[in-house]
Design a protein around this motif. Structure first.
Motif, PDB file in Angstrom:
ATOM      1  N   ALA A 272       0.851  -1.199   0.000  1.00 40.34           N
ATOM      2  CA  ALA A 272       0.000   0.000   0.000  1.00 40.34           C
ATOM      3  C   ALA A 272       0.884   1.245   0.000  1.00 40.34           C
ATOM      4  O   ALA A 272       1.879   1.326   0.708  1.00 40.34           O
ATOM      5  CB  ALA A 272      -0.914   0.002   1.228  1.00 40.34           C
ATOM      6  N   ARG A 273       0.523   2.182  -0.804  1.00 37.71           N
ATOM      7  CA  ARG A 273       1.320   3.399  -0.895  1.00 37.71           C
ATOM      8  C   ARG A 273       1.194   4.221   0.386  1.00 37.71           C
ATOM      9  O   ARG A 273       0.150   4.226   1.039  1.00 37.71           O
ATOM     10  CB  ARG A 273       0.876   4.232  -2.095  1.00 37.71           C
ATOM     11  N   ASP A 274       2.277   4.914   0.670  1.00 38.76           N
ATOM     12  CA  ASP A 274       2.241   5.776   1.858  1.00 38.76           C
ATOM     13  C   ASP A 274       1.173   6.858   1.720  1.00 38.76           C
ATOM     14  O   ASP A 274       0.545   7.254   2.707  1.00 38.76           O
ATOM     15  CB  ASP A 274       3.611   6.429   2.066  1.00 38.76           C
ATOM     16  N   GLY A 275       0.966   7.338   0.482  1.00 43.03           N
ATOM     17  CA  GLY A 275      -0.046   8.370   0.275  1.00 43.03           C
ATOM     18  C   GLY A 275      -1.440   7.883   0.612  1.00 43.03           C
ATOM     19  O   GLY A 275      -2.271   8.648   1.114  1.00 43.03           O
ATOM     20  N   TYR A 276      -1.725   6.603   0.324  1.00 41.42           N
ATOM     21  CA  TYR A 276      -3.040   6.052   0.647  1.00 41.42           C
ATOM     22  C   TYR A 276      -3.250   6.004   2.155  1.00 41.42           C
ATOM     23  O   TYR A 276      -4.299   6.415   2.664  1.00 41.42           O
ATOM     24  CB  TYR A 276      -3.176   4.651   0.047  1.00 41.42           C
ATOM     25  N   ILE A 277      -2.248   5.477   2.861  1.00 44.40           N
ATOM     26  CA  ILE A 277      -2.367   5.381   4.321  1.00 44.40           C
ATOM     27  C   ILE A 277      -2.464   6.773   4.941  1.00 44.40           C
ATOM     28  O   ILE A 277      -3.302   7.041   5.813  1.00 44.40           O
ATOM     29  CB  ILE A 277      -1.171   4.603   4.900  1.00 44.40           C
ATOM     30  N   ALA A 278      -1.597   7.703   4.482  1.00 39.49           N
ATOM     31  CA  ALA A 278      -1.634   9.061   5.022  1.00 39.49           C
ATOM     32  C   ALA A 278      -2.955   9.751   4.710  1.00 39.49           C
ATOM     33  O   ALA A 278      -3.470  10.532   5.517  1.00 39.49           O
ATOM     34  CB  ALA A 278      -0.470   9.881   4.459  1.00 39.49           C
ATOM     35  N   GLY A 279      -3.531   9.454   3.528  1.00 38.61           N
ATOM     36  CA  GLY A 279      -4.811  10.054   3.174  1.00 38.61           C
ATOM     37  C   GLY A 279      -5.933   9.616   4.092  1.00 38.61           C
ATOM     38  O   GLY A 279      -6.842  10.401   4.404  1.00 38.61           O
ATOM     39  N   GLN A 280      -5.891   8.342   4.540  1.00 37.67           N
ATOM     40  CA  GLN A 280      -6.908   7.870   5.478  1.00 37.67           C
ATOM     41  C   GLN A 280      -6.859   8.670   6.776  1.00 37.67           C
ATOM     42  O   GLN A 280      -7.885   9.092   7.312  1.00 37.67           O
ATOM     43  CB  GLN A 280      -6.695   6.378   5.765  1.00 37.67           C
ATOM     44  N   PHE A 281      -5.656   8.864   7.295  1.00 31.45           N
ATOM     45  CA  PHE A 281      -5.515   9.644   8.525  1.00 31.45           C
ATOM     46  C   PHE A 281      -5.866  11.111   8.285  1.00 31.45           C
ATOM     47  O   PHE A 281      -6.473  11.754   9.136  1.00 31.45           O
ATOM     48  CB  PHE A 281      -4.076   9.522   9.051  1.00 31.45           C
ATOM     49  N   GLN A 282      -5.468  11.635   7.140  1.00 33.80           N
ATOM     50  CA  GLN A 282      -5.725  13.039   6.858  1.00 33.80           C
ATOM     51  C   GLN A 282      -7.215  13.335   6.817  1.00 33.80           C
ATOM     52  O   GLN A 282      -7.676  14.334   7.384  1.00 33.80           O
ATOM     53  CB  GLN A 282      -5.075  13.429   5.531  1.00 33.80           C
ATOM     54  N   ARG A 283      -7.995  12.496   6.145  1.00 34.62           N
ATOM     55  CA  ARG A 283      -9.437  12.722   6.071  1.00 34.62           C
ATOM     56  C   ARG A 283     -10.082  12.628   7.445  1.00 34.62           C
ATOM     57  O   ARG A 283     -10.980  13.412   7.783  1.00 34.62           O
ATOM     58  CB  ARG A 283     -10.074  11.725   5.106  1.00 34.62           C
ATOM     59  N   ARG A 284      -9.611  11.648   8.237  1.00 33.63           N
ATOM     60  CA  ARG A 284     -10.177  11.485   9.573  1.00 33.63           C
ATOM     61  C   ARG A 284      -9.887  12.711  10.435  1.00 33.63           C
ATOM     62  O   ARG A 284     -10.780  13.260  11.081  1.00 33.63           O
ATOM     63  CB  ARG A 284      -9.604  10.223  10.224  1.00 33.63           C
ATOM     64  N   PHE A 285      -8.656  13.171  10.412  1.00 38.00           N
ATOM     65  CA  PHE A 285      -8.298  14.300  11.266  1.00 38.00           C
ATOM     66  C   PHE A 285      -8.842  15.620  10.716  1.00 38.00           C
ATOM     67  O   PHE A 285      -9.037  16.570  11.475  1.00 38.00           O
ATOM     68  CB  PHE A 285      -6.781  14.365  11.441  1.00 38.00           C
ATOM     69  N   LEU A 286      -9.085  15.698   9.421  1.00 38.23           N
ATOM     70  CA  LEU A 286      -9.744  16.881   8.879  1.00 38.23           C
ATOM     71  C   LEU A 286     -11.157  17.005   9.435  1.00 38.23           C
ATOM     72  O   LEU A 286     -11.606  18.103   9.808  1.00 38.23           O
ATOM     73  CB  LEU A 286      -9.777  16.819   7.354  1.00 38.23           C
ATOM     74  N   ARG A 287     -11.870  15.884   9.516  1.00 36.81           N
ATOM     75  CA  ARG A 287     -13.220  15.911  10.104  1.00 36.81           C
ATOM     76  C   ARG A 287     -13.165  16.296  11.573  1.00 36.81           C
ATOM     77  O   ARG A 287     -14.002  17.067  12.057  1.00 36.81           O
ATOM     78  CB  ARG A 287     -13.891  14.549   9.921  1.00 36.81           C
ATOM     79  N   LEU A 288     -12.173  15.752  12.292  1.00 34.42           N
ATOM     80  CA  LEU A 288     -12.037  16.119  13.707  1.00 34.42           C
ATOM     81  C   LEU A 288     -11.713  17.613  13.855  1.00 34.42           C
ATOM     82  O   LEU A 288     -12.255  18.289  14.745  1.00 34.42           O
ATOM     83  CB  LEU A 288     -10.932  15.283  14.359  1.00 34.42           C
ATOM     84  N   GLY A 289     -10.822  18.117  12.984  1.00 38.40           N
ATOM     85  CA  GLY A 289     -10.473  19.535  13.052  1.00 38.40           C
ATOM     86  C   GLY A 289     -11.650  20.435  12.744  1.00 38.40           C
ATOM     87  O   GLY A 289     -11.854  21.465  13.401  1.00 38.40           O
ATOM     88  N   LEU A 290     -12.450  20.051  11.747  1.00 36.01           N
ATOM     89  CA  LEU A 290     -13.639  20.851  11.417  1.00 36.01           C
ATOM     90  C   LEU A 290     -14.652  20.829  12.556  1.00 36.01           C
ATOM     91  O   LEU A 290     -15.232  21.867  12.901  1.00 36.01           O
ATOM     92  CB  LEU A 290     -14.272  20.323  10.132  1.00 36.01           C
TER      93      LEU A 290
END
Length: 323
Positions: free
Chosen positions: A228-246
């Motif tokens: 799995a690409r690092d970008g895919y894994i990082a994107g999962q965390f990024q979307r989750r934390f974007l929702r938490l930040g919002l």
């Protein structure tokens, strides 16, 4: 009799039966849990940080607007002071100064201060019941300046030096410089507090991201090692934390806006009281401007984006340790 062969099933029916016998694919769950204790805690932390940052933005905007109002008031007025001395007729000198001031360019109104007005100005420091015979109190003449026509203080100052002994023109430049320096200092302190709040938010997101990766380390390692690409894994965390930040940013921003509205309502309701008079003397009309509300919206957006980008960068740094 020969048995007839059974008819072949229709194509669509056959496809449905074949599909029914196929093993169903398991629904893939998210790498980062949608809800957790750490996630709720991070939302609360982000909400508090956003609230503090929004209050700072509102305070900075209020100080800036107040300083601008003070500066405008100071620039619209200047004062002639006539110092008393033995043998000087202050009334005659004040009358001559008024004539010169009215003839000066850029002056729209001239008003001498009476003895009672001067006494009220000095009352906070010298008390009531002042006798001007015992104290060398200067005579004051206030000039209101035009907003459109330029005022030449040098010409008026020269005329006063020639025709009005003991008269000086005070353009309040020294007071204005101190006022601007004080306002700039307060704005700088506010921006420093804002930077500290954003730094604390970034550190909180870093720790929360590392905690989420530690809790899902096995899943992340398997995905990483199977390609799995690092970008895919990082994107999962990024979307989750974007929702938490919002979520946290909106909660803190709404709380800050409610605080502004309550403060304005309280100031309007307490008009006429001693506390309201002091606030009015310091800030004028206590009102949060539209730039402060726009600043709150910007803070919410910045914190949400900062949360997402911080989590993504943290994931990339952590994934490097798996290699």
């Amino acid at each position: 009799m020969t048995a007839k062969p059974s008819p072949k099933p229709h194509g669509a029916a056959k496809d449905r039966r074949d599909e029914a016998h196929k093993p169903r694919a398991r629904r893939q769950g998210p790498i980062v849990p949608s809800s957790s204790v750490s996630g709720h805690t991070l939302v609360i932390v982000i909400a508090i940080m956003t609230y503090l940052a929004a209050l700072t933005v509102g305070a900075v905007d209020l100080v800036r607007a107040t300083a601008a109002g003070w500066e405008a008031d100071v620039m619209r007025e200047t004062t002639i002071q006539i110092r008393p001395a033995e043998g000087r007729d202050l009334d005659a000198l004040a009358a001559r100064a008024i004539v010169l001031a009215r003839a000066a360019r850029g002056v729209v109104d001239v008003r001498p201060y009476s003895d009672d007005e001067t006494a009220r100005l000095l009352e906070p420091w010298l008390g009531s019941g002042l006798s001007f015979d015992d104290l060398p109190i200067p005579r004051l003449v206030v000039l209101r300046l035009s907003d459109t026509e330029p005022f030449d203080p040098s010409a008026l100052r020269s005329a006063l030096e020639k025709e009005v002994p003991g008269a000086t023109l005070d353009d309040h430049r020294r007071f204005l410089d101190r006022l601007v320096a004080m306002a700039n200092t307060l704005v700088g302190l506010g921006l420093g507090v804002l930077a500290l709040v954003l730094t604390a938010t970034v550190l909180s997101v870093v720790f929360a991201t590392r905690g989420a990766m530690a809790g899902n380390r096995d899943i992340v390692q398997v995905l990483h090692f199977v390609g799995a690409r690092d970008g895919y894994i990082a994107g999962q965390f990024q979307r989750r934390f974007l929702r938490l930040g919002l979520k946290g940013g909106l909660a803190g921003g709404v709380a800050a806006v409610a605080t502004f509205l309550i403060a304005e309502f309280s100031a309007d309701q307490s008009v006429g009281t001693a506390a309201a008079d002091q606030i009015d003397a310091l800030f004028g009309n206590f009102q949060i401007g539209p730039t402060a509300y726009a600043g709150v919206a910007a803070i919410v957006a910045v914190i949400a984006i900062l949360t997402a980008l911080t989590s993504r960068a943290t994931v990339y740094r952590t994934l490097r340790t798996f290699d």
